[in-house]
Design a protein around this motif. Sequence first.
Motif, PDB file in Angstrom:
ATOM      1  N   PRO A 119       0.822  -1.226   0.000  1.00  0.00           N
ATOM      2  CA  PRO A 119       0.000   0.000   0.000  1.00  0.00           C
ATOM      3  C   PRO A 119       0.841   1.255   0.000  1.00  0.00           C
ATOM      4  O   PRO A 119       0.472   2.256  -0.628  1.00  0.00           O
ATOM      5  CB  PRO A 119      -0.819  -0.114   1.291  1.00  0.00           C
ATOM      6  CG  PRO A 119      -0.123  -1.113   2.121  1.00  0.00           C
ATOM      7  CD  PRO A 119       0.566  -2.051   1.191  1.00  0.00           C
ATOM      8  N   VAL A 120       1.997   1.223   0.678  1.00  0.00           N
ATOM      9  CA  VAL A 120       2.856   2.411   0.701  1.00  0.00           C
ATOM     10  C   VAL A 120       3.321   2.736  -0.716  1.00  0.00           C
ATOM     11  O   VAL A 120       3.219   3.874  -1.176  1.00  0.00           O
ATOM     12  CB  VAL A 120       4.070   2.191   1.627  1.00  0.00           C
ATOM     13  CG1 VAL A 120       5.080   3.305   1.452  1.00  0.00           C
ATOM     14  CG2 VAL A 120       3.624   2.105   3.075  1.00  0.00           C
ATOM     15  N   LEU A 128       0.528   4.145  -2.748  1.00  0.00           N
ATOM     16  CA  LEU A 128       0.253   5.550  -2.453  1.00  0.00           C
ATOM     17  C   LEU A 128       1.372   6.449  -2.958  1.00  0.00           C
ATOM     18  O   LEU A 128       1.118   7.559  -3.417  1.00  0.00           O
ATOM     19  CB  LEU A 128       0.052   5.734  -0.946  1.00  0.00           C
ATOM     20  CG  LEU A 128      -1.289   5.211  -0.438  1.00  0.00           C
ATOM     21  CD1 LEU A 128      -1.358   5.293   1.064  1.00  0.00           C
ATOM     22  CD2 LEU A 128      -2.426   6.020  -1.055  1.00  0.00           C
ATOM     23  N   VAL A 129       2.604   5.954  -2.853  1.00  0.00           N
ATOM     24  CA  VAL A 129       3.733   6.737  -3.362  1.00  0.00           C
ATOM     25  C   VAL A 129       3.530   7.015  -4.844  1.00  0.00           C
ATOM     26  O   VAL A 129       3.656   8.152  -5.307  1.00  0.00           O
ATOM     27  CB  VAL A 129       5.060   5.984  -3.135  1.00  0.00           C
ATOM     28  CG1 VAL A 129       6.164   6.547  -4.014  1.00  0.00           C
ATOM     29  CG2 VAL A 129       5.461   6.071  -1.676  1.00  0.00           C
ATOM     30  N   ALA A 170       0.673   9.457  -5.310  1.00  0.00           N
ATOM     31  CA  ALA A 170       1.049  10.820  -4.932  1.00  0.00           C
ATOM     32  C   ALA A 170       1.958  11.417  -5.995  1.00  0.00           C
ATOM     33  O   ALA A 170       1.765  12.560  -6.416  1.00  0.00           O
ATOM     34  CB  ALA A 170       1.742  10.819  -3.574  1.00  0.00           C
ATOM     35  N   THR A 171       2.954  10.640  -6.424  1.00  0.00           N
ATOM     36  CA  THR A 171       3.873  11.126  -7.447  1.00  0.00           C
ATOM     37  C   THR A 171       3.104  11.576  -8.674  1.00  0.00           C
ATOM     38  O   THR A 171       3.332  12.644  -9.228  1.00  0.00           O
ATOM     39  CB  THR A 171       4.825   9.995  -7.869  1.00  0.00           C
ATOM     40  OG1 THR A 171       5.341   9.390  -6.705  1.00  0.00           O
ATOM     41  CG2 THR A 171       5.943  10.516  -8.716  1.00  0.00           C
ATOM     42  N   GLY A 182      18.414  10.571  -1.880  1.00  0.00           N
ATOM     43  CA  GLY A 182      17.449  11.652  -2.061  1.00  0.00           C
ATOM     44  C   GLY A 182      18.100  13.015  -1.970  1.00  0.00           C
ATOM     45  O   GLY A 182      17.604  13.984  -2.522  1.00  0.00           O
ATOM     46  N   GLY A 208      18.959  13.406  -9.173  1.00  0.00           N
ATOM     47  CA  GLY A 208      18.424  14.614  -8.549  1.00  0.00           C
ATOM     48  C   GLY A 208      18.420  15.778  -9.527  1.00  0.00           C
ATOM     49  O   GLY A 208      17.424  16.474  -9.700  1.00  0.00           O
ATOM     50  N   ILE A 230      15.899  15.379 -12.193  1.00  0.00           N
ATOM     51  CA  ILE A 230      14.550  15.755 -11.782  1.00  0.00           C
ATOM     52  C   ILE A 230      14.385  17.275 -11.781  1.00  0.00           C
ATOM     53  O   ILE A 230      13.410  17.800 -12.312  1.00  0.00           O
ATOM     54  CB  ILE A 230      14.231  15.181 -10.380  1.00  0.00           C
ATOM     55  CG1 ILE A 230      14.168  13.662 -10.454  1.00  0.00           C
ATOM     56  CG2 ILE A 230      12.935  15.758  -9.845  1.00  0.00           C
ATOM     57  CD1 ILE A 230      13.988  13.015  -9.116  1.00  0.00           C
ATOM     58  N   VAL A 289      11.022  10.811  -9.431  1.00  0.00           N
ATOM     59  CA  VAL A 289      10.567  10.776  -8.045  1.00  0.00           C
ATOM     60  C   VAL A 289      10.132   9.358  -7.678  1.00  0.00           C
ATOM     61  O   VAL A 289      10.443   8.856  -6.600  1.00  0.00           O
ATOM     62  CB  VAL A 289       9.420  11.784  -7.822  1.00  0.00           C
ATOM     63  CG1 VAL A 289       8.817  11.603  -6.445  1.00  0.00           C
ATOM     64  CG2 VAL A 289       9.934  13.193  -7.978  1.00  0.00           C
ATOM     65  N   ILE A 293      13.246   7.140  -7.128  1.00  0.00           N
ATOM     66  CA  ILE A 293      13.948   7.460  -5.886  1.00  0.00           C
ATOM     67  C   ILE A 293      13.126   7.009  -4.686  1.00  0.00           C
ATOM     68  O   ILE A 293      13.659   6.410  -3.741  1.00  0.00           O
ATOM     69  CB  ILE A 293      14.257   8.963  -5.803  1.00  0.00           C
ATOM     70  CG1 ILE A 293      15.405   9.272  -6.757  1.00  0.00           C
ATOM     71  CG2 ILE A 293      14.631   9.352  -4.395  1.00  0.00           C
ATOM     72  CD1 ILE A 293      16.033  10.606  -6.519  1.00  0.00           C
ATOM     73  N   ALA A 294      11.831   7.261  -4.728  1.00  0.00           N
ATOM     74  CA  ALA A 294      10.993   6.885  -3.585  1.00  0.00           C
ATOM     75  C   ALA A 294      10.999   5.372  -3.406  1.00  0.00           C
ATOM     76  O   ALA A 294      11.119   4.865  -2.287  1.00  0.00           O
ATOM     77  CB  ALA A 294       9.573   7.400  -3.776  1.00  0.00           C
ATOM     78  N   TYR A 299      14.249   4.349  -1.956  1.00  0.00           N
ATOM     79  CA  TYR A 299      14.297   4.765  -0.565  1.00  0.00           C
ATOM     80  C   TYR A 299      13.536   3.770   0.318  1.00  0.00           C
ATOM     81  O   TYR A 299      14.031   3.300   1.336  1.00  0.00           O
ATOM     82  CB  TYR A 299      13.634   6.135  -0.531  1.00  0.00           C
ATOM     83  CG  TYR A 299      13.879   6.994   0.664  1.00  0.00           C
ATOM     84  CD1 TYR A 299      15.110   7.587   0.873  1.00  0.00           C
ATOM     85  CD2 TYR A 299      12.846   7.255   1.556  1.00  0.00           C
ATOM     86  CE1 TYR A 299      15.304   8.413   1.941  1.00  0.00           C
ATOM     87  CE2 TYR A 299      13.036   8.089   2.632  1.00  0.00           C
ATOM     88  CZ  TYR A 299      14.280   8.664   2.814  1.00  0.00           C
ATOM     89  OH  TYR A 299      14.459   9.480   3.879  1.00  0.00           O
ATOM     90  N   VAL A 300      12.337   3.426  -0.138  1.00  0.00           N
ATOM     91  CA  VAL A 300      11.507   2.500   0.631  1.00  0.00           C
ATOM     92  C   VAL A 300      12.190   1.132   0.716  1.00  0.00           C
ATOM     93  O   VAL A 300      12.259   0.518   1.776  1.00  0.00           O
ATOM     94  CB  VAL A 300      10.117   2.364  -0.035  1.00  0.00           C
ATOM     95  CG1 VAL A 300       9.343   1.229   0.589  1.00  0.00           C
ATOM     96  CG2 VAL A 300       9.347   3.656   0.075  1.00  0.00           C
TER      97      VAL A 300
END
Lengths: 590, 326, 327, 373
Positions: free
Chosen positions: D14-15, D18-19, D22-23, D310, D325, D328, D345, D348-349, D352-353
Amino acid sequence: MRLSRGNRVVALLAATSLVLAACGGDDDTATEEPTVDDTVADDTDDPDDTDDPDDTDDPDDTDDPDDTDDPDDTDEPDDTDDPVDPVDAPCDATIPGSQIDYGIFAPNAAFDPVGSSGALVGGTEIAAVYDVLFIFDPTTLEVRPHLAESLTADNDDFTVWTMTLREGITYSDGTPLTAQLVADNNERYFADEGVRNTSGGFLQYIEETEIVDDLTLRFTLNTPLAEFGLVFADEPGMVVNLDVIGDDANELKTAGPDVDAFRVQPPDAAGVGPYVVERNVPGEETILRARDDYWGGPVCVETIRFTWIPGSAGTYDAFRSGELDVAFLRDPVVNQQAIDDGVQHFYFPQDGGAMINFNHREGRATADPRLREAIMLALDPEIINDRAYQGALNTTLSYIGPDSPYYSDAVEERTLDTERAAALVEEVKADGWDGTLNFVAGNAPPGPDSAIAIEAMLGAVGIELDTELMATGDSIARLGTGDFDIITNGWNSGPGTMVLSLIRNLSSTSPTNRMGYASDAMDALLDDALATPFADLAPVLAAINNQINEEFVSPPFGSTSEGVVWTDDVSGLVPTVSTIFLFHDAVVTN
Amino acid sequence: MAALLLPLGAVVLWIALGAITDPTALRLAVAVVGLVAMYFGIDAIAKRLVSPTFETDFWLSAGWLVLVVLLAVFADLLPLAEARDPSLTLTQPSRERPDLFSSHPLGTDSQALDILGGVIYGARVSLQVSLIAVTVGTVIGGLIGVTSGYFRGKLDGGVGILTDTLLAFPPLIFLLAVVTAFEPGVITISLALALLGIPTYTRLARANTLAFAQREFVLAARALGAKPGRIILRELVPNVVRPLLSYSFIIVAVLIVAEASLSFLGVGIQRPTPTWGNMIAAGQGQLETTPHVVFVPGAVMFITVFCLNRVGDKARAAWDPKQSAL
Amino acid sequence: MAGTGAAHLRDDADDVVLRVEDLVVEFRTRGNQTVKAVSGISFDARAGETIGLVGESGCGKSTTGRAIMQLPHPTSGSIRFEGAELTGLEGEDLRRLRTRLQMIFQDPISSLNPRRKVRDIVAEGLDIWRSPGDKQQTVDAVLENVGLDPQMVGGRRPHEFSGGQCQRICVARALVMDPSIIICDEPVSALDVSVQAQILNLLKSMKARYGLTLIFIAHDLAVVKNVSDRVVVMYLGKICEVATPDQLFARPRHPYTDLLLASIPVPDPRRGRSERQIVGELPSPIDPPSGCRFRTRCPRAQPICATDEPEIRPIDDDHYVACHFPT
Amino acid sequence: MARMIGLRLLKLVPVLFLVSLATFFIVDLVPGDPARAALGPDATEAQYEAVRQELGLDASLVERYVDWIGSALTGDLGNSLIKPGFTVTELISLALPITLQLAIMGMLIALFVSLPLAIVAAYREGTAVDRFTNGLTAAFISIPGFLAGLLLAYLFVFQPEVPRYAWLALGLAVACGMFLTAARRVGDDLGRNVALWILAGLVAIGVTLLVFANFPSFPRTGFVRLTSERGVLDNLRSAFLPALTISISQIAVFTRLLRSDLIATLQEDFILSAKAKGMTPRHILWREALRPSSFSLITLAGVSFGNAIGGTVIVESIFGIQGVGRLIVNDGVIPGDYPIVQGGVLVIAVFYVVVNLLVDVSYVYLDPRIRRG
């Protein structure tokens, strides 16, 4: 008066070309076309050069450490006259392992002349693959045949032209370079609506193309065009072997799987240029390999590696650190830095490279000539130069700048007078104007600093600016929709593209006239300019310049420059139109 | 003895700022030596006069912060040279080097704007933005955290996933994505920063709530018939608020840096409105020739962040029960 | 032992204010296991009575107390309070009825919100219900009744008081609601011995003054003995024995009660410490022993204890035990 | 164990969803018209409509999201608007190795510096060395990344003599410390230790002088790829300043954590008993104390690695390096090339996760206390 940039280049390069000669290259034996170095060599006799006050101020110029360290220096005068290498090329055959690392301005979008736009977007790489029919010499302003044999005007008003192609030139699959192929290539610029590159725009003046024989074409123009050959020095002069793309030839502007492959890596038989594409990773590197059967061969440098380092500052840093042999620079501050560092360079002066445009359309506050005059009176280029360009901008108060090959005494400068500007602003305000103008500027350096400086100067005479900083793409879009009062937008008129860029921006019939400006007097002058050979253009351009001042069309505040710097190891780059450099005569000694 | 370092350091600093003009590196080095000497001098004097356990660094930090806040608040009353309107500085020299005895003690920037004034007005923006962001972040994040910590269950799970999602974006990338969607201004930047702070505050508040929700006074309130809203607002929030606030100094420090980073990348508050970040960004192109345009606002920002961290550490030790219990 | 059954319930009495029947409370752990904290216990309380609920830590006595308050709702069983069934109640009705039941907790400091003033804490119930009348006066009166000077303590915060004083504030907070039952969850075990007596006396006198019924939860039999009218002994979520304190102390019938009593320290050094001690650890409430839950530690355990669960049965007058082999 | 990892992975779904959501929608809020940005000013209305259709801008938001995420799952992040002929996946795959290299190098530098610093500080807790370390880490934590980068650029590129002589001073100071240690050992310890310290001091002086004499010059901007034919040395030279910038704040965090961890460990019983058995301080520190602390260090390194990925946007912007970076910001955000922003994004997200998950899992795996719990 300041010495022209071209002459200073010449002075700087003089010694180096001699060094190169000493190292085995031979200027006397060069091909028909003069190269950058040749122009330098020719100019060494110019007595003005040694007296150039700018140059003597610069310690690097006279005391180039590289040169003094070089033991060959003392032998120079002897060597230049010594026919060391009596062949028609600087080398006997391609030198194995030789490579030039070239830092480009922006990644090449596609290996297709139709989609390129001068050296800024892939022009240099594409020209190396397809070669060009003509070469424009930016210092002498001459157009001379290259792939073509000749181009002659058949009548006095420059409306009928005959072009003859060089005989015996074939693509590597055996296809000959024919008049028909040239005509077919021209058609491709109209395959889709709108021509995206500058020189392609010239093609719209062709009313009729007649194929006289395999090697001869006759063009009938709808407008007198004194320098028609220039068209074929740029993208239309890069002739694609349309057979290798087959039926898709006219579809190149639209996406398709085969076409995509062609764009990234055209087959060796696609062009007749000195190089073929060996490896192309867009955005990372493009490697071109010398063709062993080049018509004008042999090609000396085995590979050219094009890499993209974003920003002129970064590109120049990479050049200084030895990562690049040649670097394309387009930033006044960096370009000046390179000059100060004593690096060899060839810059094309770009008139109107730094300027703002007014919106002349009805209903806009800037439609009022008093307001435009006030702004032109208030904008001091030196302040913009100091605050945004660190003093590196070639400031001008005229559209044709002193560095331009078309500069003459007839060019008038606009005047600066803040008191009169303030009075005019008061006048317009008294007529009911609220005192605020919309101002669209770029958000990449030096855009923001320059915008602040402009805001400051106009603020001082009572004009409030509502500034919008935006990405170049967005500001171009705003230019297109005409939703602005003032906008930063350079017309970038180089030595070859001067007339066309003026027409694009000033002609009342031009679809790319973004300012909504229309003037019969200007239209007449522009027609005149088209019909005038470069050699006689200066008075016409001075008249256009003065008309710009008189009608308060838009204030330029500086001319910029773009071009390349190169190391001592490299020689033989040939500059042509649109800041493109040709490699067929290039030599590298490493 | 050691107290002599104070005047000695002051003299050295004076020399660095006034007498030495070149090279910048030497000037900076001498200035740092002067400052360090002054610090030890003050430390020695304070330890003798006040108490041997006097925390000089803490009080100096607190003093600096008070000074910054006062300057920012009363900037308009100060006799500063023009720092915000470049149309008034058209005839002024740009990129003036710092000289304590001139009208531009810290020099001028590329637009001939006074850097001292810019730093002070920049402090105003930094403080405004970070305080709004911290307030909004504390209130929203705190309430979400307390509520989910109190109710637990599915709500908590959902909030957990949402905070995880927000925290899954590297902070700066997240800010960039948010800020580009809106016109940059004090309010939008503040709200974007608040959004960045919300998941952190939510987690902090939730963790603290879990600790407090176990305590019997919450049960007692329920026994008295208190509704959940009342329990959250009257019983939990007053307890959670202090540990939450104890992080504020440190979060303000983080947000100041975040705001400056946005300005630095050119997507924050635009010049000529001075902020520390856009002042530094404006000077970076001429780093070699006029480093002071970068390093003067940079130094002020560094010192402020340093002091916020120092004061924040102490606040946390004093106010966060979990921290102090350890 | 530890059995089920309701033989000890006093259905004949008409003044029963609280009747707990077959109360079961279970929790889910993270690992999706079930903790059987309370497994079907029953007891009742008559008006004005004090019921002592005794057992080791972890036997479910506090859970029982909270389940009566519906904090949380029990898994099953019935709790009738003043004739109303509490277990099914939700929302507003529950909130209203709950005020008639109040609790006093073991840790007086933890049960007072450190961020609020004493007067506000005590007045909280009145605020919630917007009770008519002079709030100030009511609070002051209650504070005085629990032996605190309203002027002195009203404006101060809990951390300024000792444990005993805090417990008095807790009592005041409970009393202000005018409850009929107060559940005292080990109200004195966190206090010094000298203070314990004061609080016990306070509870006694408040009980008399306000006509309260008390459920007095404790792990210490000695404390329960002095205040209770009836003692319920629990072990691992079940009831072992129900009796008056006198009977219980004079003659414990359940082996567990017996061992509990034997572990009370005796002030007479000549008697020495009892040899009898409870051995082993309390079994896990996740997986309680079959049959009698006490059998794993019971000195009298027989095979039957592992298979049959003993039921509560009367063994004497007003004395009930759940054991196959009572002493 | 496996069950725990599985649960965490499940929580990730789910994370990540949602990421991605959102992106997608954050970028959708960006003002400006991507079709216009892609076309430039000369386009006609018909072309504009065609491009809109090609980009799918006329479809509903939900359709576009489903379309985008569906392609993203197969590794296709769409085409760049501004740079025709480039797919976002290509652009990112060109940029990501650079960003990763910077992040890894930064972490290694941080470990290299913070390890000895923390050990010395912990072993000499409360002394001037310790206080100095504390002050240093406090300063390092407070220095914003872009300021650190500009400062390093200024010193190393424009004032190279400053770091050069600073290096000399530092190296000589370390060597002096080693000689002093040797001198102190002469009386009370075995001879071989003295020789060892003297040797170490000489080596330190040698290395210092060698580097001092051949102090490398660092480019202000630009990056030489590891795979470039210009070689590893040029690559390291171009990556050094950005990596050092990244490492500054990490040095502070690592040192602080390791120091407090070591101090706690040094007070534990088994260390006391080791001391009682007469083990040398060095042996105690390296063999006994450091090992338990390494778990938390690994965790921290992992978390910092995620942060560095990030955070490289600043460093890349300062040093003109075309990492993710900068891709982006400079190619996505500023020119409004929204597929690049979305793709960058998202990558990277997700990175990161996943790194954080790996850290969690490795922590569980490494620390027996957690595993049991």
